[in-house]
Design a protein around this motif. Structure first.
Motif, PDB file in Angstrom:
ATOM      1  N   THR A 398       0.635  -1.068   0.059  1.00  0.00           N
ATOM      2  CA  THR A 398       0.042   0.116  -0.021  1.00  0.00           C
ATOM      3  C   THR A 398       1.030   1.323   0.064  1.00  0.00           C
ATOM      4  O   THR A 398       0.387   2.448  -0.750  1.00  0.00           O
ATOM      5  N   SER A 399       2.082   1.154   0.662  1.00  0.00           N
ATOM      6  CA  SER A 399       2.801   2.428   0.785  1.00  0.00           C
ATOM      7  C   SER A 399       3.354   2.750  -0.734  1.00  0.00           C
ATOM      8  O   SER A 399       3.520   4.058  -1.129  1.00  0.00           O
ATOM      9  N   LYS A 400       3.555   1.940  -1.456  1.00  0.00           N
ATOM     10  CA  LYS A 400       4.251   2.065  -2.798  1.00  0.00           C
ATOM     11  C   LYS A 400       2.903   2.822  -3.727  1.00  0.00           C
ATOM     12  O   LYS A 400       3.045   3.525  -4.463  1.00  0.00           O
ATOM     13  N   ILE A 401       1.737   2.507  -3.562  1.00  0.00           N
ATOM     14  CA  ILE A 401       0.638   2.842  -4.000  1.00  0.00           C
ATOM     15  C   ILE A 401       0.339   4.303  -3.652  1.00  0.00           C
ATOM     16  O   ILE A 401       0.078   5.229  -4.461  1.00  0.00           O
ATOM     17  N   ASP A 402       0.611   4.413  -2.280  1.00  0.00           N
ATOM     18  CA  ASP A 402       0.475   5.962  -1.910  1.00  0.00           C
ATOM     19  C   ASP A 402       1.430   6.766  -2.379  1.00  0.00           C
ATOM     20  O   ASP A 402       1.211   8.014  -2.846  1.00  0.00           O
ATOM     21  N   GLN A 447      -3.787   9.542 -13.855  1.00  0.00           N
ATOM     22  CA  GLN A 447      -4.355   9.931 -12.408  1.00  0.00           C
ATOM     23  C   GLN A 447      -5.504   8.996 -12.226  1.00  0.00           C
ATOM     24  O   GLN A 447      -5.851   8.412 -11.364  1.00  0.00           O
ATOM     25  N   GLU A 448      -6.494   8.695 -13.381  1.00  0.00           N
ATOM     26  CA  GLU A 448      -7.660   8.178 -13.144  1.00  0.00           C
ATOM     27  C   GLU A 448      -7.448   6.404 -12.892  1.00  0.00           C
ATOM     28  O   GLU A 448      -8.046   5.793 -12.025  1.00  0.00           O
ATOM     29  N   ILE A 449      -6.384   5.948 -13.600  1.00  0.00           N
ATOM     30  CA  ILE A 449      -6.102   4.649 -13.110  1.00  0.00           C
ATOM     31  C   ILE A 449      -5.388   4.454 -11.836  1.00  0.00           C
ATOM     32  O   ILE A 449      -5.550   3.604 -11.044  1.00  0.00           O
ATOM     33  N   THR A 450      -4.690   5.395 -11.377  1.00  0.00           N
ATOM     34  CA  THR A 450      -3.965   5.494 -10.076  1.00  0.00           C
ATOM     35  C   THR A 450      -5.108   5.445  -8.882  1.00  0.00           C
ATOM     36  O   THR A 450      -4.984   4.755  -7.862  1.00  0.00           O
ATOM     37  N   MET A 451      -5.857   6.409  -9.114  1.00  0.00           N
ATOM     38  CA  MET A 451      -7.036   6.449  -8.210  1.00  0.00           C
ATOM     39  C   MET A 451      -7.937   5.199  -8.224  1.00  0.00           C
ATOM     40  O   MET A 451      -8.304   4.841  -7.094  1.00  0.00           O
ATOM     41  N   SER A 452      -8.038   4.540  -9.338  1.00  0.00           N
ATOM     42  CA  SER A 452      -8.880   3.297  -9.366  1.00  0.00           C
ATOM     43  C   SER A 452      -8.307   2.147  -8.730  1.00  0.00           C
ATOM     44  O   SER A 452      -8.837   1.287  -8.006  1.00  0.00           O
ATOM     45  N   VAL A 453      -6.772   2.166  -8.586  1.00  0.00           N
ATOM     46  CA  VAL A 453      -6.005   1.164  -7.804  1.00  0.00           C
ATOM     47  C   VAL A 453      -6.272   1.047  -6.498  1.00  0.00           C
ATOM     48  O   VAL A 453      -6.352   0.155  -5.670  1.00  0.00           O
ATOM     49  N   LYS A 478     -30.819  -7.803  23.404  1.00  0.00           N
ATOM     50  CA  LYS A 478     -31.811  -7.172  22.455  1.00  0.00           C
ATOM     51  C   LYS A 478     -31.843  -7.766  21.133  1.00  0.00           C
ATOM     52  O   LYS A 478     -30.596  -8.668  20.715  1.00  0.00           O
ATOM     53  N   LYS A 479     -33.046  -8.020  20.530  1.00  0.00           N
ATOM     54  CA  LYS A 479     -33.029  -8.640  19.132  1.00  0.00           C
ATOM     55  C   LYS A 479     -32.880  -7.659  18.078  1.00  0.00           C
ATOM     56  O   LYS A 479     -33.563  -6.798  17.912  1.00  0.00           O
ATOM     57  N   VAL A 480     -31.815  -8.008  17.048  1.00  0.00           N
ATOM     58  CA  VAL A 480     -31.743  -6.791  16.039  1.00  0.00           C
ATOM     59  C   VAL A 480     -31.385  -7.541  14.911  1.00  0.00           C
ATOM     60  O   VAL A 480     -30.908  -8.592  14.835  1.00  0.00           O
ATOM     61  N   ASN A 481     -32.207  -7.241  13.883  1.00  0.00           N
ATOM     62  CA  ASN A 481     -32.212  -7.424  12.358  1.00  0.00           C
ATOM     63  C   ASN A 481     -31.347  -6.572  11.803  1.00  0.00           C
ATOM     64  O   ASN A 481     -31.539  -5.395  11.659  1.00  0.00           O
ATOM     65  N   PHE A 482     -30.213  -6.963  11.173  1.00  0.00           N
ATOM     66  CA  PHE A 482     -29.025  -5.830  10.688  1.00  0.00           C
ATOM     67  C   PHE A 482     -29.240  -6.131   9.369  1.00  0.00           C
ATOM     68  O   PHE A 482     -29.105  -7.086   8.551  1.00  0.00           O
ATOM     69  N   GLU A 483     -29.344  -5.027   8.367  1.00  0.00           N
ATOM     70  CA  GLU A 483     -29.564  -5.005   7.102  1.00  0.00           C
ATOM     71  C   GLU A 483     -28.444  -4.269   6.406  1.00  0.00           C
ATOM     72  O   GLU A 483     -28.094  -2.963   7.043  1.00  0.00           O
ATOM     73  N   ILE A 484     -27.669  -4.616   5.293  1.00  0.00           N
ATOM     74  CA  ILE A 484     -26.757  -3.576   4.665  1.00  0.00           C
ATOM     75  C   ILE A 484     -27.046  -3.605   3.117  1.00  0.00           C
ATOM     76  O   ILE A 484     -27.854  -4.564   2.565  1.00  0.00           O
ATOM     77  N   SER A 485     -26.659  -2.683   2.521  1.00  0.00           N
ATOM     78  CA  SER A 485     -26.980  -2.434   1.027  1.00  0.00           C
ATOM     79  C   SER A 485     -26.019  -1.427   0.720  1.00  0.00           C
ATOM     80  O   SER A 485     -25.279  -0.826   1.460  1.00  0.00           O
ATOM     81  N   GLY A 486     -25.727  -1.602  -0.715  1.00  0.00           N
ATOM     82  CA  GLY A 486     -24.755  -0.596  -1.251  1.00  0.00           C
ATOM     83  C   GLY A 486     -23.363  -1.005  -0.970  1.00  0.00           C
ATOM     84  O   GLY A 486     -22.497  -0.451  -1.097  1.00  0.00           O
ATOM     85  N   GLU A 487     -23.064  -2.256  -0.478  1.00  0.00           N
ATOM     86  CA  GLU A 487     -21.613  -2.750  -0.277  1.00  0.00           C
ATOM     87  C   GLU A 487     -20.826  -2.739  -1.408  1.00  0.00           C
ATOM     88  O   GLU A 487     -19.432  -2.868  -1.087  1.00  0.00           O
ATOM     89  N   GLU A 488     -21.278  -2.606  -2.381  1.00  0.00           N
ATOM     90  CA  GLU A 488     -20.411  -2.573  -3.559  1.00  0.00           C
ATOM     91  C   GLU A 488     -20.026  -1.422  -4.078  1.00  0.00           C
ATOM     92  O   GLU A 488     -19.122  -1.256  -4.946  1.00  0.00           O
ATOM     93  N   THR A 489     -20.419  -0.378  -3.225  1.00  0.00           N
ATOM     94  CA  THR A 489     -20.031   0.854  -3.544  1.00  0.00           C
ATOM     95  C   THR A 489     -18.389   1.073  -3.161  1.00  0.00           C
ATOM     96  O   THR A 489     -17.753   0.526  -2.336  1.00  0.00           O
ATOM     97  N   GLU A 490     -17.422   1.797  -4.104  1.00  0.00           N
ATOM     98  CA  GLU A 490     -16.171   1.657  -3.997  1.00  0.00           C
ATOM     99  C   GLU A 490     -15.710   3.061  -3.407  1.00  0.00           C
ATOM    100  O   GLU A 490     -16.299   4.131  -3.514  1.00  0.00           O
ATOM    101  N   MET A 491     -14.748   2.907  -2.284  1.00  0.00           N
ATOM    102  CA  MET A 491     -14.278   4.195  -1.768  1.00  0.00           C
ATOM    103  C   MET A 491     -12.566   3.861  -1.579  1.00  0.00           C
ATOM    104  O   MET A 491     -12.131   2.784  -1.968  1.00  0.00           O
ATOM    105  N   ASP A 492     -11.988   5.005  -1.720  1.00  0.00           N
ATOM    106  CA  ASP A 492     -10.323   5.083  -1.331  1.00  0.00           C
ATOM    107  C   ASP A 492      -9.960   4.159  -0.233  1.00  0.00           C
ATOM    108  O   ASP A 492     -10.387   4.059   0.847  1.00  0.00           O
TER     109      ASP A 492
END
Length: 779
Positions: A398-402, A447-453, A478-492
Motif C-alpha cells: 500500500t505504501s508504494k501505491i500511496d 490519474q484515473e488509473i492510479t485512483m482506481s487502484v 436485544k433482538k436486532v435484524n441487521f440489514e446492509i446495502s450498497g456494499e459494492e460502493t467503492e471508496m479509497d
C-alpha cells in the motif's frame, strides 16, 4: 518455522506476510457467514466456513505453522461433523466458531511480527479443548469413526509434522486409498535409513500417480467432449455442471499430488465455468476456444508427467517450499492476494468427494452456490474481452501505491505550471499546444488509473460490522435484524480505514441507546426485533454512509438539559434547530445515558466520530424522531487528493470551486436581482429564488467591483441548498491537487485546503458546505 530460522530470506518473508494478510482477509470476509449457520438450510454456509479452515490448514502446513495447522484441523473436523448433520446450529456452537476465528486472527497478527506461531502453543491447546468439547456435544459416534485415523495421526508423536500435513491435505482421495497411503507411510517410516524426501516420495507412490494420471486423462476427455457439444447447445445446464465437476475434481486431485501447474490452470478454467453456471457469462465460440486451449495445455502437462518427468513437476513444491511457491498467487483490484484468494475460499474441493477413478460419468458434483460476498479469482463478465481472462496479477504494498498517488499529484501540478506558465502569454505556439494537450490527456488517464487502484468496495468493512452487531445485541439482550446495502460502493482504501472506527461507535450507540429491549418494543406497539441498517451510496462528489435504526430516537430535551448543565448552550434552547441540538452529541465527553455500560454511555466515541470524519473533509448529519428511530449520515468526499475544479478570481485572490458542486454560471441582468423584507439580496432564476452571497464580503477582500451586473454569479449546491456566489471572473477549469493547510493556520471556515497554480501562486479551495453555512450565519 523452526525457532532457528530467525534470518529468513526476503522471498520467504514476503510469502509469509502474504499468507498472514490473506488469511486474515479470509477470516474477516467469511466471519459474517457464521451467523447464517443458525438457519435450517445452512449447508452452503457450513461448506464456506469449512473451506476457510481447510485452506488455512493446508497453507499453514506448507509454511510449517503447525500450531495454526492443529487448530484449523480441529475446527475443520468440527465443521465436517456439522455439515454431515445438516441442521441449524446452536448459539453455543456459533460462539465456538467465532472464538476460533478470533484466536486465529490474533495468532496470525503475532506471526506477522515473529514469523512463527510457536509462541501460542499453550493457548492453542486451550482452543483445541474448546473445539473438541463442542465436537463431543454435537457429534454422533458413527459419524466420527471415519475420522479416527486422522485424529490418531495428529496425536501420534512419531509422525513428523510434514507427514501429518501431507496425510491431512487430501480432499479427493477415498477411504481405501487413504488406508493405502497411510500404510505406505508406515512401512517407509519404519526404515531409519530413509530420508524425509524419501518418505515424501514414497507417500506419493507410483500406483497413486498412475491412478492420478489415468483419472486426469478421463476427466479431460469428458470436459473436452462436453465443451464441443456445449458450443452447439450453450444452454445445456447438465453439461455445464458435468464439465465444471470434471475440472473441479482435476483441480483437487492435482493439488493433492503437488502438480501445481495443472492445479493453477484448472483453477482458472473452473472459475470461467463457474461464471457460466451462475449466468454471469454466456457461452460463445470465443469462450469455448479459450477453455479448449487451456484443456490442451493441461493435457500437455499430463503427457509430460507420463513421460517420466514426474520428479521436477511433482516433488519440487514439496521438497523445496521456500524456493518454489506452490500456493496460488493473484491480485485483485479490490483485494490484493497472494495465498488465500476469494476463489480458493469458495471453490475448494469438497471433503468427501470421490476420487472419480471409476467412471467419468460420476464427476459432476452438486451445485455449489457461492456466498453473496465472494468473488472468484477470474472476474469474468459478459462484457469482458477474452484477453482479460488471462491477466496476471501481482501484490503491491500500500505504501508504494500511496507514493505513486503522491507522485501523480505532483506530476499534475507541474503539468499545470508548464502549460499555464505566464511566460507563454501572447506567444503563438501551435506545436507546443498540441503536445500540451497530449500531455494533459496522458496525465488525466494516469490519474484515473492510479485512483482506481486505491478504490475498494465496502463489502469487507460492512461484513465486519455484522459480527459487531451480533455481539453487541447479545450482550445487551436485544433482538436486532441487521440489514446492509450498497456494499459494492467503492471508496479509497485509506478512507475505508479511517471510517471503520466511526462506524463501530455509531452502530454500538444505535443498538445500546437506540433499539429498545424486546419487552419495551412490544409495550410501544413495535415488533420485538429491532432493525438497524447500514447503507452506502454515491451522491454528487460524495459517498454517503447511512446508519439507521427504528428505536426510541434521540431525546432532544435530555440533550438540552445536559448541555445546559455543562454550559454548552450559546443561545436560547427554543431557537436551536434539531440539527444544532443533535450536534451537541459530538462534544467531547457528552452523554445522556442513564446507566454506563461497557458498550457505550461513557461520553466517549461520538467526538471521535466527528474528528475522524472531519479529518477526511467530511461531515456527520443526524436526524431523529422520538419513538421512531434515528439516522446518522456520514458524508465523505470521493477522493482526498485530486479534484476537477473551476478557478475563480475575486480581486487579487484566486479560489477553486469543486466542479461537481457547480450548477451553472451567468452574467446578471438588472431585473434578476431583488431584495427581501430583511434586506437579503436574492436572484430570481427561472423558478428558483436564490440568496446572493458576495465572496469578497465573506472573506473580507477587495473586489474589482461591487456591482452585480459587472461580475459573475455562480450557482453552487450542497445538500439540497443552493446559493448564487458573486465573483469577479471565472479563470478556467483545471485539476486541483489538494494540499492541506498548515497546522499553524489551522482550520478556516469555508476553506478546505489550497493548491498550486500554474504561475506558482497559491489558490484556496472552497469547502462548499462550510461556505453555505458561513453565509447563513452572516445573513
Amino acid at each position: 518455522m523452526s525457532e532457528s530460522s530467525i534470518h529468513l530470506d526476503p522471498e520467504t518473508l514476503e510469502m509469509i506476510n502474504a499468507f498472514v494478510s490473506e488469511a486474515i482477509d479470509s477470516l474477516d470476509m467469511n466471519e459474517p457467514i457464521v451467523e447464517l449457520l443458525r438457519e435450517e438450510d445452512n449447508s452452503e454456509h457450513i461448506n464456506s466456513i469449512f473451506r476457510v479452515f481447510h485452506t488455512l490448514k493446508g497453507l499453514s502446513g506448507f509454511f510449517e505453522m503447525y500450531v495454526i495447522n492443529k487448530v484449523t484441523h480441529e475446527a475443520e473436523t468440527l465443521l465436517d461433523v456439522m455439515r454431515k448433520q445438516n441442521s441449524k446450529q446452536t448459539e453455543e456452537s456459533l460462539t465456538v466458531i467465532y472464538s476460533a476465528f478470533d484466536f486465529l486472527r490474533d495468532l496470525l497478527q503475532k506471526v506477522s511480527v515473529s514469523f512463527t506461531d510457536k509462541q501460542s502453543e499453550e493457548e492453542a491447546e486451550d482452543m483445541i479443548l474448546i473445539i473438541k468439547d463442542a465436537l463431543q456435544k454435537i457429534q454422533n459416534p458413527q459419524e466420527i469413526s471415519e475420522l479416527d485415523f486422522l485424529i490418531d495421526m495428529e496425536n501420534d508423536e512419531d509422525v513428523s509434522p510434514e507427514d501429518f500435513f501431507m496425510q491431512n491435505s487430501s480432499d479427493e482421495i477415498n477411504s481405501s486409498q487413504s488406508k493405502k497411503v497411510v500404510d505406505n507411510y508406515s512401512n517407509n517410516a519404519s526404515d531409519p535409513d530413509l530420508t524425509d524426501d524419501d518418505n515424501l516420495e514414497s507417500y506419493v507412490s507410483n500406483d497413486l500417480m498412475e491412478q492420478y494420471l489415468s483419472s486426469a486423462n478421463e476427466l479431460l476427455d469428458l470436459a473436452e467432449n462436453n465443451l464441443l457439444v456445449l458450443e452447439e447447445d450453450p444452454k445445456n445446464a447438465e453439461l455445464i455442471g458435468s464439465t465444471f465437476g470434471a475440472i473441479h475434481s482435476l483441480k483437487g486431485n492435482s493439488g493433492f499430488m503437488g502438480v501445481s501447474e495443472v492445479e493453477e490452470i484448472s483453477i482458472e478454467v473452473e472459475s470461467i465455468l463457474d461464471s457460466v453456471r451462475s449466468k454471469e457469462l454466456d457461452i460463445d465460440t470465443t469462450i469455448i476456444s479459450i477453455l479448449l486451449s487451456n484443456i490442451e495445455t493441461i493435457r500437455d502437462r499430463i503427457s509430460k508427467l507420463q513421460g517420466n518427468q514426474i520428479s521436477n513437476s511433482v516433488f519440487s513444491n514439496i521438497s523445496e517450499p521456500k524456493k518454489v511457491p506452490s500456493v496460488e498467487m493473484s491480485l485483485h483490484k479490490e483485494n490484493a492476494s497472494l495465498v488465500l484468494s476469494d476463489h480458493e475460499c469458495n471453490n475448494l474441493i469438497e471433503e468427501n468427494e470421490d476420487y472419480h477413478d471409476e467412471s467419468a460419468e460420476e464427476t459432476a458434483p452438486p451445485e455449489l452456490k457461492k456466498p453473496d460476498n465472494a468473488t472468484s479469482t477470474a472476474q469474468v463478465k459478459k462484457t469482458t474481452p477474452p484477453a482479460a481472462m488471462a491477466k496476471k496479477d501481482i501484490r503491491v504494498e500500500t505504501s508504494k501505491i500511496d507514493k505513486l498517488f503522491d507522485l501523480v499529484g505532483e506530476l499534475i501540478t507541474i503539468e499545470t505550471m508548464v502549460t499555464h506558465s505566464p511566460d507563454l502569454n501572447g506567444l503563438q505556439l501551435p506545436n507546443f499546444l498540441k503536445s500540451a494537450n497530449m500531455l494533459n490527456k496522458i496525465t488525466r488517464e494516469l490519474q484515473e488509473i492510479t485512483m482506481s487502484v486505491r478504490m475498494m468496495p465496502l463489502i469487507n468493512l460492512f461484513n465486519k460490522m455484522k459480527r459487531l452487531v451480533r455481539d453487541v445485541s447479545i450482550k445487551m439482550e436485544k433482538k436486532v435484524n441487521f440489514e446492509i446495502s450498497g456494499e459494492e460502493t467503492e471508496m479509497d482504501k485509506n478512507v475505508i480505514d479511517e471510517i471503520a472506527d466511526p462506524l463501530v461507535h455509531i452502530l454500538r450507540n444505535a443498538i445500546d441507546h437506540g433499539v429498545e429491549t424486546p419487552k419495551a418494543r412490544l409495550a410501544a406497539g413495535k415488533s420485538e426485533m429491532g432493525t438497524v441498517s447500514l447503507k452506502a451510496r454515491y451522491e454528487g462528489n460524495e459517498i454517503l454512509i447511512i446508519v439507521k435504526d427504528d428505536g426510541k430516537g434521540i431525546n432532544r430535551e435530555a440533550i438540552l438539559k445536559k448541555a445546559e448543565e455543562r454550559g454548552l448552550l450559546t443561545q436560547s434552547a427554543d431557537k436551536m434547530s434539531d440539527k444544532e441540538v443533535f450536534s451537541l452529541l459530538f462534544e467531547p465527553g457528552f452523554s445522556t445515558a442513564e446507566k454506563l455500560t461497557d458498550i457505550s454511555g461513557r461520553g466517549v466515541g461520538m467526538d471521535v466520530v466527528k474528528k475522524n470524519i472531519e479529518k477526511l473533509h467530511g461531515s456527520v448529519d443526524v436526524i431523529s424522531k422520538q419513538g421512531e428511530g434515528s439516522t446518522f449520515t456520514l458524508r465523505i468526499p470521493l477522493t482526498l487528493a485530486i479534484m476537477e475544479a473551476m478557478l475563480i478570481r475575486v480581486g487579487e485572490a484566486r479560489y477553486a470551486l469543486p466542479l461537481l458542486a457547480i450548477d451553472e454560471s451567468f452574467r446578471v441582468l438588472p431585473n434578476m436581482i431583488s431584495k427581501t423584507m430583511d434586506g437579503l439580496e436574492v436572484c430570481n432564476l427561472r423558478d428558483d429564488v436564490l440568496p446572493v452571497v458576495r465572496l469578497h464580503e465573506l472573506f473580507n477582500i477587495t473586489p474589482d467591483n461591487t456591482e452585480l451586473e459587472k461580475g459573475i454569479l455562480i450557482i453552487i449546491e450542497s445538500r439540497e441548498k443552493k446559493i448564487a456566489l458573486f465573483v469577479d471572473e471565472i479563470v478556467g477549469q483545471q485539476q486541483a491537487v489538494i494540499k492541506a493547510l498548515s497546522d499553524y493556520i489551522g482550520k478556516v471556515q469555508g476553506i478546505t485546503g489550497c493548491m498550486i497554480l500554474g504561475d506558482g501562486g497559491i489558490g484556496l479551495i472552497i469547502d462548499i458546505e462550510s461556505l453555505i453555512d458561513l453565509s447563513e450565519t452572516i445573513n
